[in-house]
Design an enzyme around this catalytic site. Structure first.
Site, mmCIF file in Angstrom:
data_model
loop_
_atom_site.group_PDB
_atom_site.id
_atom_site.type_symbol
_atom_site.label_atom_id
_atom_site.label_comp_id
_atom_site.label_asym_id
_atom_site.label_seq_id
_atom_site.Cartn_x
_atom_site.Cartn_y
_atom_site.Cartn_z
ATOM 1 N N HIS A 136 0.815 -1.212 0.000
ATOM 2 C CA HIS A 136 0.000 0.000 0.000
ATOM 3 C C HIS A 136 0.853 1.268 0.000
ATOM 4 O O HIS A 136 0.341 2.351 -0.299
ATOM 5 C CB HIS A 136 -0.973 0.005 1.190
ATOM 6 C CG HIS A 136 -0.338 0.221 2.522
ATOM 7 N ND1 HIS A 136 -0.057 -0.808 3.401
ATOM 8 C CD2 HIS A 136 0.070 1.353 3.147
ATOM 9 C CE1 HIS A 136 0.485 -0.308 4.498
ATOM 10 N NE2 HIS A 136 0.575 0.987 4.368
ATOM 11 N N ASP A 166 0.099 -7.665 1.115
ATOM 12 C CA ASP A 166 0.490 -6.281 1.381
ATOM 13 C C ASP A 166 2.004 -6.156 1.478
ATOM 14 O O ASP A 166 2.531 -5.489 2.374
ATOM 15 C CB ASP A 166 -0.179 -5.740 2.642
ATOM 16 C CG ASP A 166 -0.068 -4.214 2.748
ATOM 17 O OD1 ASP A 166 0.116 -3.576 1.695
ATOM 18 O OD2 ASP A 166 -0.148 -3.669 3.859
ATOM 19 N N SER A 241 4.714 2.217 8.116
ATOM 20 C CA SER A 241 4.405 1.073 7.265
ATOM 21 C C SER A 241 5.618 0.672 6.435
ATOM 22 O O SER A 241 6.230 1.504 5.768
ATOM 23 C CB SER A 241 3.238 1.406 6.332
ATOM 24 O OG SER A 241 2.052 1.592 7.049
#
Length: 494
Positions: A136, A166, A241
């Site tokens: 993402h 992901d 992230s």
């Protein structure tokens, strides 16, 4: 409370042992015995005692131990944690675009594309410049740049993207060697282990936070198809992230990916993808794969509910219940049957279907996994061959003509294609694998992964027949597609 208790015990020890050789009263002797027991418990085994194979976990005892620092671990690992800058050009649309009056009487200028950017973190896992981050972070990016902790910046190319996990693997376009972190064994983690999260939260610069492993094998919904996360209370915020979750050996045991929060900031509930599955994805990227191909089992699984566990005579609900076995699949060859409950893989317990998927996915193609199943109140061990998903004929057909499916590329749904498109492969089906921009198929909203069930009253099981019907000369169209498990029926004049 624990620190206060330890400090109180130590103070009592200093007072009672204040140099006097007098015999203490009975109550004091009991206190000394209890105190000595506490002291031995907190200190752990002495050097002259027999040590276990693994290091003992205990609370800090002395003031010197309390003053120990994570700095050596951070100093070793932080250079391998990078900032990932992804940018994409988004076409701006005029509010009058598509209006026949304004388009006919006014020469509408083309609006310049708008630059959209995102910021995340990544981890260098190979001196050649291979980086792992979250999907993402770089989704739909036209350009991805990497900034190292020493200030150097490089362009990069995407080697592999896997939206289901992901995860994304990048390669720096520059000469190395680069500082790289080591992968650790995420299976060795235990709840309560100390961990550090390193990343770039809110774009303020590289930051390190500490915490513990709060839980293992978590399955939070809405993050990805993968459901076997490490939960930690180390502060993870937007920008973290793709960053590293490291253990006390300085090894990467997870890739930070998501948080549970109502405010957008850290509430002490963060999730990381275990290093064992991340390492398998990196190896696939090194081998030239465009996506991570999970091993093919050929069986469907469901959760064991308390009612099912009671019906099967199980002490508690656990494992993965086999609901269907495909003919000729590795599951059938292994002897797996419907109503079996898989409770372990290679001696490691399986609590949920997501745990089973994780155990299988971390095995290499060509290996043999030993699965333990519960069948008729008896435990049996079966040998499951780890194989690739069948590709089918691999033929992709482009639909032409002037119908609503013009511009769509379709193919027969195979297990491998279903895995890549993240759809369920059941029976003979036709699936849309690609849609050209500005095509009729794109304008009516068709997407890759849509399964075409019916077209103009005819069930679709052949790509050639699909192309023939979709290119027919008619103005009225009736079709049924399946999207994300939902059936959509549409009738239109096109």
């Amino acid at each position: 409370m624990l620190i206060r208790f330890v400090r109180g015990a130590l103070c009592g020890l200093a007072i009672l042992g204040g140099g006097s050789s007098a015999v203490a009263p009975a109550g004091a002797q009991e206190s000394i015995i209890n105190r000595n027991f506490l002291q031995d418990f907190l200190r752990g085994p002495r050097d002259d005692e027999e040590q276990s194979a693994s290091p003992e976990r205990r609370v800090p005892f002395s003031s010197e131990e309390i003053q120990l620092s994570f700095a050596p671990l951070v100093r070793e690992t932080a250079p391998a944690v990078v900032n990932v800058y992804a940018s994409s050009r988004v076409r701006s649309r005029s509010p009058f675009s598509g209006d026949p009056f304004f388009e006919r009487f006014f020469d509408l200028p083309q609006m310049p594309p708008r630059l959209q950017s995102s910021l995340g973190s990544g981890v260098l896992v190979d001196p050649s410049g291979i980086i792992v981050t979250n999907h993402h972070v770089i989704r739909s990016a036209d350009e991805v740049k990497i900034a190292l902790s020493d200030g150097r910046e490089f362009s990069s190319k995407v080697l592999l993207q896997d939206e289901g996990l992901d995860l994304a693997v990048l390669k720096i376009e520059g000469t190395g060697p680069f500082p790289a972190a080591r992968f650790g064994d995420s299976e060795s983690l235990e709840v309560g282990d100390l961990v550090l999260a390193i990343g770039n939260p809110f774009g303020v610069g590289q930051t390190t936070t500490s915490g513990i492993v709060s839980a293992l094998a978590r399955t939070p919904g809405g993050i990805s198809d993968f459901g076997f996360f490490i939960q930690t209370d180390a502060a993870i915020n937007p920008g973290n992230s793709g960053g590293a979750l490291i253990d006390m050996n300085g090894e990467v045991v997870g890739i930070n990916t998501a948080i549970y929060s109502r405010s957008g900031g850290s509430n002490g509930i963060g999730f990381a993808i275990p290093a064992n599955i991340v390492q398998a994805v990196v190896e696939a990227a090194k081998a030239g794969a465009e996506y991570f191909q999970r091993p093919y089992v050929g069986a469907s699984f469901d959760r064991v509910t308390p009612n099912i566990a009671e019906a099967l005579g199980m002490e508690r609900p656990m494992g993965a219940l086999v609901t269907d076995v495909a003919a000729g699949s590795p599951a059938e060859e292994a002897g797996l049957r419907s109503a079996d409950v898989v409770v372990a893989v290679d001696g490691r317990p399986v609590e949920t279907p997501e745990a089973l998927e994780y155990r299988i996915a971390t095995r290499n193609i060509g290996e043999i996994a030993e699965i333990e199943v519960l069948r008729n109140d008896e435990r049996q061990r079966l040998k499951l061959a780890i194989q690739r998903a069948p590709e089918g004929d691999g033929r992709k057909v482009e639909v032409g003509g002037r119908g609503p499916f013009a511009g769509a590329h379709v193919a027969a749904l195979s297990p491998a294609l279903a895995q890549r498109l993240r759809v369920s492969a059941e029976g003979e089906s036709i699936v849309i694998v690609d849609v050209e921009r500005n095509s009729p198929a794109a304008r009516i909203g068709l997407r890759p992964g849509d399964i075409v069930r019916e077209l103009n009253g005819e069930e679709m099981t052949s790509v050639d027949r699909m192309k023939e019907v979709a290119e027919s000369d008619t103005r009225w169209w009736r079709f049924t597609i399946e999207r994300d498990g939902r059936i959509i029926r549409q009738t239109m004049r096109f």
